[in-house]
Design an enzyme around this catalytic site. Structure first.
Site, short mmCIF file in Angstrom:
data_model
loop_
_atom_site.label_atom_id
_atom_site.label_comp_id
_atom_site.label_asym_id
_atom_site.label_seq_id
_atom_site.Cartn_x
_atom_site.Cartn_y
_atom_site.Cartn_z
N TYR A 35 -34.09 40.82 -0.46
CA TYR A 35 -32.72 40.85 0.07
C TYR A 35 -32.25 39.44 0.45
O TYR A 35 -31.19 38.99 0.03
CB TYR A 35 -32.70 41.78 1.29
CG TYR A 35 -31.34 41.99 1.91
CD1 TYR A 35 -30.31 42.63 1.22
CD2 TYR A 35 -31.09 41.56 3.21
CE1 TYR A 35 -29.07 42.83 1.81
CE2 TYR A 35 -29.86 41.77 3.80
CZ TYR A 35 -28.84 42.41 3.11
OH TYR A 35 -27.61 42.61 3.70
N ARG A 58 -32.20 51.44 10.02
CA ARG A 58 -31.64 50.43 10.92
C ARG A 58 -31.67 50.99 12.35
O ARG A 58 -31.58 52.19 12.57
CB ARG A 58 -30.23 50.05 10.48
CG ARG A 58 -30.26 49.35 9.12
CD ARG A 58 -28.93 48.76 8.74
NE ARG A 58 -28.24 49.54 7.74
CZ ARG A 58 -27.25 49.08 6.98
NH1 ARG A 58 -26.82 47.85 7.11
NH2 ARG A 58 -26.67 49.86 6.10
N PHE A 116 -32.06 55.15 16.43
CA PHE A 116 -32.16 55.47 17.86
C PHE A 116 -31.21 56.63 18.22
O PHE A 116 -31.58 57.54 18.96
CB PHE A 116 -31.81 54.26 18.73
CG PHE A 116 -32.82 53.13 18.68
CD1 PHE A 116 -34.10 53.31 18.17
CD2 PHE A 116 -32.48 51.86 19.16
CE1 PHE A 116 -35.02 52.27 18.12
CE2 PHE A 116 -33.39 50.81 19.13
CZ PHE A 116 -34.66 51.00 18.60
N GLY A 131 -40.41 45.38 21.38
CA GLY A 131 -38.97 45.59 21.55
C GLY A 131 -38.27 44.39 22.16
O GLY A 131 -37.10 44.47 22.54
N THR A 180 -34.36 40.48 19.42
CA THR A 180 -32.94 40.74 19.70
C THR A 180 -32.11 40.81 18.42
O THR A 180 -32.47 40.24 17.39
CB THR A 180 -32.33 39.62 20.58
OG1 THR A 180 -32.26 38.41 19.80
CG2 THR A 180 -33.14 39.41 21.85
N ARG A 181 -30.98 41.50 18.55
CA ARG A 181 -29.93 41.49 17.53
C ARG A 181 -28.60 41.43 18.29
O ARG A 181 -28.51 41.90 19.42
CB ARG A 181 -29.96 42.78 16.69
CG ARG A 181 -31.25 43.00 15.90
CD ARG A 181 -31.47 41.99 14.78
NE ARG A 181 -32.71 42.25 14.05
CZ ARG A 181 -33.89 41.70 14.35
NH1 ARG A 181 -34.00 40.85 15.36
NH2 ARG A 181 -34.95 41.98 13.64
N ASP A 221 -40.10 40.37 10.54
CA ASP A 221 -38.95 40.86 11.30
C ASP A 221 -38.45 39.70 12.18
O ASP A 221 -39.22 39.15 12.97
CB ASP A 221 -39.43 42.02 12.18
CG ASP A 221 -38.30 42.73 12.87
OD1 ASP A 221 -37.22 42.86 12.26
OD2 ASP A 221 -38.48 43.17 14.03
P1 NAD Z 1 -24.41 50.35 2.26
O1 NAD Z 1 -25.72 50.57 1.59
O2 NAD Z 1 -23.86 51.44 3.09
O3 NAD Z 1 -23.30 49.94 1.20
C1 NAD Z 1 -23.60 49.31 -0.03
C2 NAD Z 1 -22.92 50.04 -1.16
O4 NAD Z 1 -23.19 49.36 -2.39
C3 NAD Z 1 -23.42 51.49 -1.35
O5 NAD Z 1 -22.32 52.37 -1.48
C4 NAD Z 1 -24.22 51.43 -2.65
O6 NAD Z 1 -24.26 52.66 -3.33
C5 NAD Z 1 -23.48 50.33 -3.39
N1 NAD Z 1 -24.27 49.66 -4.42
C6 NAD Z 1 -25.50 49.12 -4.30
N2 NAD Z 1 -25.90 48.58 -5.47
C7 NAD Z 1 -24.89 48.80 -6.36
C8 NAD Z 1 -24.71 48.48 -7.73
N3 NAD Z 1 -25.65 47.85 -8.42
N4 NAD Z 1 -23.55 48.86 -8.32
C9 NAD Z 1 -22.60 49.51 -7.62
N5 NAD Z 1 -22.71 49.83 -6.33
C10 NAD Z 1 -23.86 49.48 -5.70
O7 NAD Z 1 -24.61 49.00 3.13
P2 NAD Z 1 -23.66 48.28 4.17
O8 NAD Z 1 -24.42 48.09 5.42
O9 NAD Z 1 -22.33 48.90 4.24
O10 NAD Z 1 -23.54 46.85 3.51
C11 NAD Z 1 -22.42 46.46 2.72
C12 NAD Z 1 -22.53 44.99 2.38
O11 NAD Z 1 -22.56 44.21 3.58
C13 NAD Z 1 -23.82 44.64 1.63
O12 NAD Z 1 -23.56 43.65 0.68
C14 NAD Z 1 -24.72 44.10 2.71
O13 NAD Z 1 -25.67 43.21 2.21
C15 NAD Z 1 -23.73 43.40 3.63
N6 NAD Z 1 -24.23 43.29 5.01
C16 NAD Z 1 -24.22 44.38 5.85
C17 NAD Z 1 -24.72 44.22 7.14
C18 NAD Z 1 -24.71 45.35 8.15
O14 NAD Z 1 -25.12 45.14 9.29
N7 NAD Z 1 -24.25 46.54 7.81
C19 NAD Z 1 -25.24 43.00 7.57
C20 NAD Z 1 -25.26 41.95 6.66
C21 NAD Z 1 -24.73 42.09 5.39
#
Ligand code: NAD
Length: 325
Positions: free
Chosen positions: A160, A201, A206, A222, A225-226, A286
């Site tokens: 990732y 997550r 939780f 634990g 932090t985040r 982590d």
């Molecule tokens: P999520 O898994 O809910 O959403 C990701 C979406 O992308 C899903 O609907 C999945 O089906 C789709 N997807 C994955 N691979 C694909 C592909 N090859 N083709 C088409 N669709 C595809 O995750 P999220 O938490 O909503 O994250 C969304 C974006 O934000 C991601 O890029 C993630 O890396 C980034 N992000 C999220 C967080 C967070 O805290 N939620 C933090 C950092 C970055």
């Protein structure tokens, strides 16, 4: 700093991963602005349910496709030019790092390159969802964008972290080579309705454990932090970046830094649960600490988070209560 709205009625926006947690909220916000939105998703971690509210919306189209293979040529909604391409698709939870490692590498690398090519041919603004994971297990706290990070390139999270770092490098290469209009957002831990209860997550885990009366499983002691951000704040930040001419990377999140132990105890108390907190083995690599330096987001975008953790957690608990019922 006030950013005026650049994308609105008449603009066509492509959102990859549109059926996911964060992206589905972005789609809602773009539709509310009057944009025409095409979401592309292969549903590997997302769900059509997250977009059910748009079933009768004429300005919205959902296309099933894997963006790592490129955009399917045959779909009429994908034939017309886009004004902006938001590459938000990627599995993003620690469980996904273990179960979908190759899919994550492909969507961050091949997917990003395909979409950058399309942005060049359309003359579109390209927005990349990157991550605080680009900083790895940081040795600088809080993390400014100028920090290059501390990533284990072969560890369990590397699929990732390195895919996102590659995606950032590719985005900047297209910016320099083609003059492509790009924006990179580094997203810090975001939570809210439409997360999957079992995605590994901390907050959905939780909350669902507390609501089911099961022990809350905290990793290690634990003390790690985040900084937790409610999804509405993140979406505002992402759209400010979209509307701006900023290249980034720019951090987006909050300074509400909590230890995982405090977070678990808070969720037990807010849900009125009888659950206890137990401590389990901590996954390798982590990160110990996470907090964004928001100076750039404030100065360049006028971004300020507005939703308190108390309110954000209350709304999220309400969502999971309804879902589990
Ligand atoms: P999520 O898994 O809910 O959403 C990701 C979406 O992308 C899903 O609907 C999945 O089906 C789709 N997807 C994955 N691979 C694909 C592909 N090859 N083709 C088409 N669709 C595809 O995750 P999220 O938490 O909503 O994250 C969304 C974006 O934000 C991601 O890029 C993630 O890396 C980034 N992000 C999220 C967080 C967070 O805290 N939620 C933090 C950092 C970055």
């Amino acid at each position: 700093m006030v950013i005026s709205q650049r994308f609105g009625p008449g603009h066509r926006i492509l959102v990859t991963g549109g059926a996911g947690f964060v992206p589905s909220h972005v789609v809602d916000a773009l539709i509310a602005r009057g944009c025409t939105v095409v979401a592309v998703d292969n549903f590997v971690t997302g769900s059509k349910e997250n977009l059910a509210q748009l079933a009768d919306e004429p300005r919205f189209t959902l296309v099933e496709a894997d963006v790592s293979e490129g955009l399917p040529g045959h779909h009429p909604a994908l034939a017309e030019r886009f004004d902006a391409i938001m590459h938000l698709a990627s599995p993003a939870s620690p469980t996904d790092f273990a179960t979908l490692p190759v899919e994550i590498l492909r969507v961050g690398s091949l997917g990003t390159l395909h979409l950058l090519d399309r942005a060049v041919s359309d003359g579109a603004r390209f927005l990349l969802a990157s991550t605080s994971e680009a900083y790895g297990d940081p040795q600088v706290h809080p993390q400014p964008e100028s920090y290059w990070g501390n990533v284990n390139p072969i560890g369990v999270r590397s699929v990732y972290d390195e895919a996102k770092r590659f995606a950032e490098a590719a985005t900047m290469a297209y910016h320099r080579l083609h003059g492509l209009d790009v924006g990179i957002v580094r997203i810090f831990n975001t939570y809210g309705p439409r997360m999957r209860p079992d995605d590994g997550r901390a907050i959905p885990a939780f909350i669902t454990q507390a609501l089911r009366g099961e022990p809350l499983t905290v990793h290690g002691t634990g003390s790690q932090t985040r900084s937790i951000c409610y999804v509405d704040d993140l979406v505002r930040g992402i759209l400010l970046l979209l509307d701006s001419a900023e290249t980034g990377p720019v951090n987006c999140g909050t300074e509400h830094e909590v230890s995982m132990r405090e977070l678990a105890e808070r969720i037990v108390s807010m849900t009125g649960s009888s659950s206890t907190v137990t401590y389990v083995t901590r996954p390798s690599d982590d990160p110990e600490l996470r907090r964004p330096d928001l100076t750039l987001a404030r100065e360049r975008l006028g971004f300020e988070p507005q939703v308190s953790p108390q309110e954000g957690l209350r709304r999220t608990i309400e969502y999971f209560s309804q879902r589990l019922a």
